[in-house]
Every structure is written in structure tokens, then in C-alpha cells.
Design an enzyme around this catalytic site. Sequence first.
Site, PDB file in Angstrom:
ATOM      1  N   CYS A 155       0.785  -1.115  -0.104  1.00  0.00           N
ATOM      2  CA  CYS A 155      -0.149  -0.069   0.074  1.00  0.00           C
ATOM      3  C   CYS A 155       1.017   1.395  -0.068  1.00  0.00           C
ATOM      4  CB  CYS A 155      -0.862  -0.049   1.225  1.00  0.00           C
ATOM      5  SG  CYS A 155      -2.182  -1.355   1.166  1.00  0.00           S
ATOM      6  N   HIS A 279      -1.722   8.112   6.355  1.00  0.00           N
ATOM      7  CA  HIS A 279      -2.245   6.797   5.595  1.00  0.00           C
ATOM      8  C   HIS A 279      -3.743   6.703   6.234  1.00  0.00           C
ATOM      9  CE1 HIS A 279      -2.047   3.513   3.462  1.00  0.00           C
ATOM     10  NE2 HIS A 279      -2.054   2.636   4.439  1.00  0.00           N
ATOM     11  N   HIS A 313      -9.825   3.042   0.892  1.00  0.00           N
ATOM     12  CA  HIS A 313      -8.387   2.843   0.504  1.00  0.00           C
ATOM     13  C   HIS A 313      -8.235   2.151  -0.652  1.00  0.00           C
ATOM     14  CE1 HIS A 313      -4.580   1.429   0.963  1.00  0.00           C
ATOM     15  NE2 HIS A 313      -4.492   0.816   2.325  1.00  0.00           N
TER      16      HIS A 313
END
Lengths: 387, 85, 184
Positions: A155, A279, A313
Site C-alpha cells: 500500500c 495513511h 483505501h
Amino acid sequence: MKYNQGVNIIADCIVNSLGFNTQEIFDQMRAGKLGMQEVKGLTQSEPTAMLSQIDRVRWNQIWDQTNTLPLKEQFTFFEQLMIYVIQKVVKTAQIDPKQKNVLFLFSTTKGNIELLDSNLQHNFDAERVHIWESAEIVTQYFQNNNQPIILSNACISGTQALLIGKSILENQPYEHLVVVGADLITPFVVAGFQSFKALSPTPCRPFDLNRDGLNIGEGAAAVVLSKTKKGIVSIENGAVTNDANHISGPSRTGEGLYRALIKTLKSVDLSEISFINAHGTATLYNDEMESIAFQRANLLHLPVNSYKGYFGHTLGAAGLIESILSAHALNQGIIFPTIGFQELGISKPLDIVTTERNCNKSFALKTASGFAGCNVVLLIKKGGKDA
Amino acid sequence: MKDLVLELKKEIIEVLNFEGMTPEDIDENAPLFGDGLGLDSIDALELIVLMEKKYGIKLADPNQGREIFASITTMAAYIKEHRTK
Amino acid sequence: MHNVQRAITIRNHQVILQGELLFQRDQSTPNARFFSELYKELKLTYPKFFKMDPLAKLGFLAAELLLNSLSAEEKEEMKILLACSHSSIESDTMFQNTISDESNYYPSPSLFVYTLPNIVIGEIAIRHRIYGENGLYLTPPNNKKSIIETLHKQIKWEDNRYALIGYLDYYKNKYEVDFYLIHS
């Protein structure tokens, strides 16, 4: 204003659940719109999942209306998205992708993983599941003959790709780099995160007391990096580190992120930083880990936000999408709120942004962390070009 | 109960890939996590799958697992009570 | 390629360290057994090894042989830049199999975690306490020589630092690994 020397973002395009170009998504975010909705029956694990999907009906219309685009049937949805965003950015940047001094850099985690599902009917051969195959098909479509670089570092891929792009432009004889990031919502990925018990059934709540997991999103983005043309921001500095702790869980001490912050911040005056776009996945452990790392790096005074509450996400594309949106926010002097956040639910007193703020400082930080314990921090600086 | 304990030991060795370990190596009263068998968070999630696949027990809340997965003995007791297959 | 301190290759069940054959098994040995036997040969006690997928086992074993002479300080800020061709396809396929059959649908979290190719870097970093820069790149199989040079060129050196760069792949029961220890 004089534009920055160095490596600049001179064009960008995003497609995700909130829209089909950066401006539309930016405006939707400012209007407080959320991209996630309840989707039924995607996997057998749960009857529904809260997902941030790209509007397929509108996608088909857009593709059909853009008469420069090729036959859709030749490309998977993953490849179509990449072709679309690349076409937009090379046009805006007025560069010729066929040129020898243009290099393509891809970032994704799962590419065409859907093609592994034998229950799915499609006309593509099995080799198409390999990401290098997809990347070559896309670069060939643009008649670019350079071997593309493909990063698949979980990620953090999208953000790290910008850092790698900067390094390549500074050290190798390319003039422009097309950086692309894309990842899709598939039963594969959703079932995986469900088996991790990591998904929230409601729109996610980064850093909030009642946060209960993330929402999976999908999207694609591209930027053109240039060392000769001016842009909205320049890539100033950054670092990638590892927690050396656990393959799926974030470090309890935020070690890797802390180290990446320290390395990146050596070159900047903290009082010149406008915000940190974290994040902020809204899982219990990620958000707590970030708060610890930010405190250890003495950043408690900086405004912090997360965009996951707007469009989920988006995995390997997330870092690129969020860096682009942060670049525009920095350039326009605003700081986005953290949608979904209400009450502080982390152990360190971060300044989580709850309503849009104005700030005209020169720098912003983007951070991301991922499976395998990887972390990235990116420092961007406001450029001279209007958005 | 004794059969179930042995069966569980074999299952755990198999699904959690304990190479070269035999059921006799596992103390059914020792903690599964931390000092005992040293399982981690992914193992805990895999045990949730085992409970459903083998015994038809669905654990919705992973926190529930903490007490159930304290040791092989506690697991066996819970399975005995709640199994649907 | 300059600054190479050590090099290791494992393919066709032969382990070649610094150009010398260190360990081998018959071609008919199943891959999983070859990896286990090499693990035992190295006299390791690291039970986590058996939980790894084949790609991670391969990278872990090669790194073990390449890095065993370095101190903790030398390893702490090391860079790990690796490339592979077929990503985590082995684990991808196994995970897909846990969700393909409606009547036997049990997605496995311990398989899912290995459906990212960079997990091998995480495993090496954990084992050797390496906190430095890391990245996993994908490349066509016919480009493996060139990608290693690309990674080598990409390293931004700080003084007295090490880097682990290389190529590894596991696809349809064929595997290979070429790792290099580079010093600034």
C-alpha cells in the site's frame, strides 16, 4: 512566483468513486461527498460490504464519448483505467509519450487479479494476470519503447513511485516520467480483507474513537513528472523504511514510519509545513501506530488528515491519488478535513483536521504504511503554477 | 473430550504449518499465544477459519477469540458446547 | 556490476555461493522438500520459516547465506531492492482456490497475507532487523539481467552502507534466485 527547480508534477488525473478527473474529485471532497456505498453479494463472506467503487455506467459513457480511445474489448478494466488517465496527463503536459526520453512507471498491488477466477467469463489469455504483461500492453498502446518500471510494494506503492520517479529523473537521461497507479475492487481483495476482519460495515472513521476498520476503494491516477517544466508542486524529499517487525501488523512503536519521518525532515523547517496527509486507514492498529510515530518525530503541532473517509483505501493507487490531492490542496492553500472523524481515538493528541482550513505554508507531508512493514514519507513543495 | 483435544492438536499443526511437531509436543493447557505455542495475529485469524470450516462455529467478533483460544483445552470445551458439525 | 561483495544463486536445486557449489539435491526432489532440507542444512531455528510461501522461503534462504557475515549495525540501515516476474502468483492461486468453490468457501488469512510479492522483503527485514529502504519491482522474465542493473543504478549511496539487490521468481514449480550484496 518563480517555479521550483527539481522534479515537478506538471499534469495529473485521477479516477475513483468520486469522479473522473482530479478537479471533479477535489470539488466533491470540498462539498463533503462520500464515495462509498453498500454493495450486496460481492463475496460469500458477508452479505454486504461498504465499498468505494468507480461508477461503471458513467465510465462506459465517458469511454464511448472519448473518440480517441481504442476498442474497449481489447483491454481489461484495469488497463482501460490506466490508458484513460495516461491519455489525459500526456495531453495536459503536452508531451509525446513515444519519445525516447519519456519513461513509464507503474504502481499496483493486484493488477488483473480477477482473471484468476475460473468462474469469471472473459476473453483474455491467462498470461494477462501478470502485471508486467498489462504494463507492456499499456506502454505499447502509447508506442513507448522503453522498458517500463513496475513497483509492487503493497500500500505504499503509489507514494513510493513518486520518490523513485524523482530519483530516476535526477540520475538518468529521461526528461519526463509518466507515473501511473491503479488497483481495483475484486472479490479476491475484499474476501482477503474480510478474512483479516479489517473491514468496517459503515463509512470508515480514521483516528476516531469508534473506528472499526477500513473500506476498500478502487481508482487509477497518473502524473507527469518533469525536470524542465514548472508544475503545481515539486517532489522535494522522502524516505522509505521497514518496521522489521511483522508482515501484516503495523509496528507498535511506529519505528519504520518514525525513521522515514526523521530522514525526510532533515531538509525542512517544521514551521513551513502546512499539513500531514496520513495513511489513516481507520483500522485500530494503523492509526494508533501513526499517532505514535508522529509524536516521536515531534509533529504533534501539525494538522493531520486522512482521505480514506472520502473514497476508501485504493490500495496500490492510494498513495498516488492522495499525493495528487494533497498537491492541489497545498497549492490552493487549503487543508481537507478528515471525513468520518469525530472524537479522538488514538493515544497521542494529534491535531486531526475536522473542518476545512486555510494555510499558505510551502510544504506538505504525505505518509503511507503497508503490509510487509513498509513505510514511506514524501515531502512536497508548492510550485508556481496555478492549479 | 480427549479425542477432541488430540484432533485439535493435529489440526493446529496442519493448518498453522508446525513442521516436525507432533501432538505430544503441545501441552493442551499451555497458552496458545505469547509464551506457549507463540501464535500471532494471523494464526488467530486462521483459527477462526478452522472453527467455522471444521466445526461450523462462526465467530463474528475476533475479540471473542481471545478467551476461546486461550489453550487447546479451552478451545475444545467451546467446540464441544457450540459445534454444529 | 561493481561493488559486489557476495553473490548467491539458487536454481535447479543447486546453491552457488561466490561461484562455489555449496549444497545440492537431486532434480526429482520436490521444491518444498529442497527448501526444508536447505533450511536444516543451515541449522536454523526459525519456526516462522515453515509458515512462509515458496517465494518468501526462497528469498529468506538466499538472504540467510548472503548476510550471515554482517553485524547487526551493518544490517540496520541496509537497502533491499528486489525484482520478480510472476509476483505472488503461487499464493494468489492458492488463495483464489479458497474462494472459488461456493460449497467450500473459506478464505484463508494466512494465504492472503502472502498475496503481495513484497512480503518476502518483510520476512528478510524481520529476520535480520533491517530498517532501510525497500522495494519490490516486477519485470518480464526476459529482462531479469537488466532489472538488476537498473536497481543497482537506482541506489542512492550514503557512506559505508550495504544493499541487497537481486531477482527471485517462483512460477509453475520453477524457481530461481540471484542475490547480490553490494557495499558502497
